[in-house]
Design a protein around this motif. Structure first.
Motif, short mmCIF file in Angstrom:
data_model
loop_
_atom_site.label_atom_id
_atom_site.label_comp_id
_atom_site.label_asym_id
_atom_site.label_seq_id
_atom_site.Cartn_x
_atom_site.Cartn_y
_atom_site.Cartn_z
N ARG A 1 0.82 -1.21 0.00
CA ARG A 1 0.00 0.00 0.00
C ARG A 1 0.86 1.26 0.00
NH1 ARG A 1 -2.45 -2.98 4.12
NH2 ARG A 1 -1.65 -1.52 5.69
N GLY A 2 2.18 1.08 -0.06
CA GLY A 2 3.07 2.23 -0.05
C GLY A 2 3.28 2.82 1.33
N ASP A 3 2.99 2.05 2.38
CA ASP A 3 3.11 2.51 3.76
C ASP A 3 4.17 1.66 4.46
OD1 ASP A 3 2.86 3.31 6.37
OD2 ASP A 3 0.73 2.81 6.56
N ALA A 4 5.33 2.25 4.72
CA ALA A 4 6.44 1.48 5.27
C ALA A 4 6.33 1.26 6.77
CB ALA A 4 7.76 2.18 4.96
N VAL A 5 5.46 2.00 7.46
CA VAL A 5 5.43 1.94 8.92
C VAL A 5 4.07 1.58 9.52
CG1 VAL A 5 7.34 3.59 9.10
CG2 VAL A 5 4.98 4.43 9.17
N GLY A 6 3.02 1.57 8.71
CA GLY A 6 1.68 1.35 9.25
C GLY A 6 1.49 0.00 9.92
N TRP A 7 2.27 -0.99 9.52
CA TRP A 7 2.10 -2.33 10.07
C TRP A 7 2.43 -2.40 11.56
CZ3 TRP A 7 6.31 -4.88 12.18
CH2 TRP A 7 7.58 -4.42 11.82
N TRP A 8 3.25 -1.47 12.04
CA TRP A 8 3.58 -1.49 13.47
C TRP A 8 2.33 -1.30 14.33
CZ3 TRP A 8 8.29 1.34 11.58
CH2 TRP A 8 9.45 0.58 11.76
N ASP A 9 1.51 -0.32 13.99
CA ASP A 9 0.32 -0.09 14.80
C ASP A 9 -0.63 -1.27 14.72
OD1 ASP A 9 -0.94 1.85 16.59
OD2 ASP A 9 -2.54 1.91 15.10
N SER B 1 3.60 4.16 16.42
CA SER B 1 2.37 3.43 16.71
C SER B 1 1.64 4.01 17.92
CB SER B 1 2.68 1.96 16.98
OG SER B 1 1.57 1.31 17.59
N PRO B 2 0.46 4.58 17.73
CA PRO B 2 -0.31 5.05 18.88
C PRO B 2 -0.63 3.92 19.86
CG PRO B 2 -1.19 6.01 16.87
CD PRO B 2 -0.20 4.96 16.45
N ALA B 3 -0.88 2.72 19.35
CA ALA B 3 -1.20 1.60 20.24
C ALA B 3 -0.02 1.25 21.13
CB ALA B 3 -1.62 0.38 19.42
N ALA B 4 1.20 1.31 20.59
CA ALA B 4 2.38 1.03 21.40
C ALA B 4 2.52 2.06 22.51
CB ALA B 4 3.63 1.02 20.52
N VAL B 5 2.33 3.32 22.17
CA VAL B 5 2.48 4.37 23.17
C VAL B 5 1.40 4.25 24.25
CG1 VAL B 5 2.37 6.88 23.51
CG2 VAL B 5 3.68 5.93 21.60
N ARG B 6 0.16 3.97 23.84
CA ARG B 6 -0.91 3.77 24.84
C ARG B 6 -0.56 2.63 25.79
NH1 ARG B 6 -4.35 4.36 20.36
NH2 ARG B 6 -4.69 2.11 20.29
#
Length: 218
Positions: free
Chosen positions: A17-25, A91-96
């Motif tokens: 999808r052209g998103d190199a970092v979205g998978w982390w969240d 990743s917002p989920a990681a920070v939460r």
């Protein structure tokens, strides 16, 4: 499905999808729901950070930043050494999760993108920890990521890099991770940010770099 296989599938979909970092969240959300595990979550600091001689220096009055902090184990360890510590993740989920895991922490956990950090952070930290984040980005982003990491180091400050290691000519085609060669580690150096120590640690299933770089004082 094994966590590593699950992660590679998430990363492949994200990259398509052209998103190199979205998978982390996506990963951290799934882990929070019990769907999978975060394989690098040790519940404490990385052992190469915990055994790093430089961590014995009293951090009182100094600032530290943890790049790609995940669930906070490294950040809490650094803060326990007296550093005023910022820890960020895309990743917002990681920070939460990190905030909820350490509700009384003095660490400033925040959502931020390595490629778009606040201007006040540039050159603002006496200690910068880059542990296993650059290796998780595709190689075509590596130069940008390395430059962004070293841009955080204050004059006279230290950069600690921990990364999976590989030999020249043996680089993986598929990842993450895409382990670093010795030349990749050397790429963190600049005219005023010099490699002070490079440890190569190799065990049957464990091949890592631990690089200490120091920026010249003003």
């Amino acid at each position: 499905m094994e966590p590593d296989e699950y992660i590679r599938g998430l990363a492949a979909d994200s990259l398509r999808r052209g998103d190199a970092v979205g998978w982390w969240d996506t990963l951290y959300v799934a882990a929070g729901e019990g769907v999978t595990e975060v394989p690098w979550d040790r519940g404490g600091p990385h052992r190469l950070l915990a055994s790093w001689p430089g961590i014995e220096v009293d951090g009182a009055g100094r600032r530290a930043v943890v790049v790609g902090c995940g669930l906070g184990g490294d950040a809490e360890f650094i803060a326990s050494r007296g550093y005023a510590t910022v820890a960020f993740d895309v990743s917002p989920a990681a920070v939460r999760t990190a905030r909820s895991r350490f509700p009384d922490s003095g660490v400033d956990y925040t959502v931020a993108d390595l490629f778009d950090v606040p201007a006040a952070w540039r050159g603002g930290f006496d200690l910068v920890l880059e542990s296993m984040t650059v290796q998780a980005l595709p190689r075509d982003l590596r130069d940008r990521a390395v430059a962004a990491v070293r841009d955080l180091v204050a004059p006279g400050g230290t950069l600690l890099v921990i990364a999976a290691a590989t030999r020249e000519g043996q680089e993986r085609v598929e990842g993450p991770p895409w382990p670093l060669t010795r030349a990749d580690v050397a790429g963190f150096e600049t005219a005023d940010l010099r490699l002070e120590a490079l440890d190569e640690l190799e065990e049957p299933e464990f091949h890592r770099w631990r690089a200490t770089l120091r920026r010249a004082p003003r």
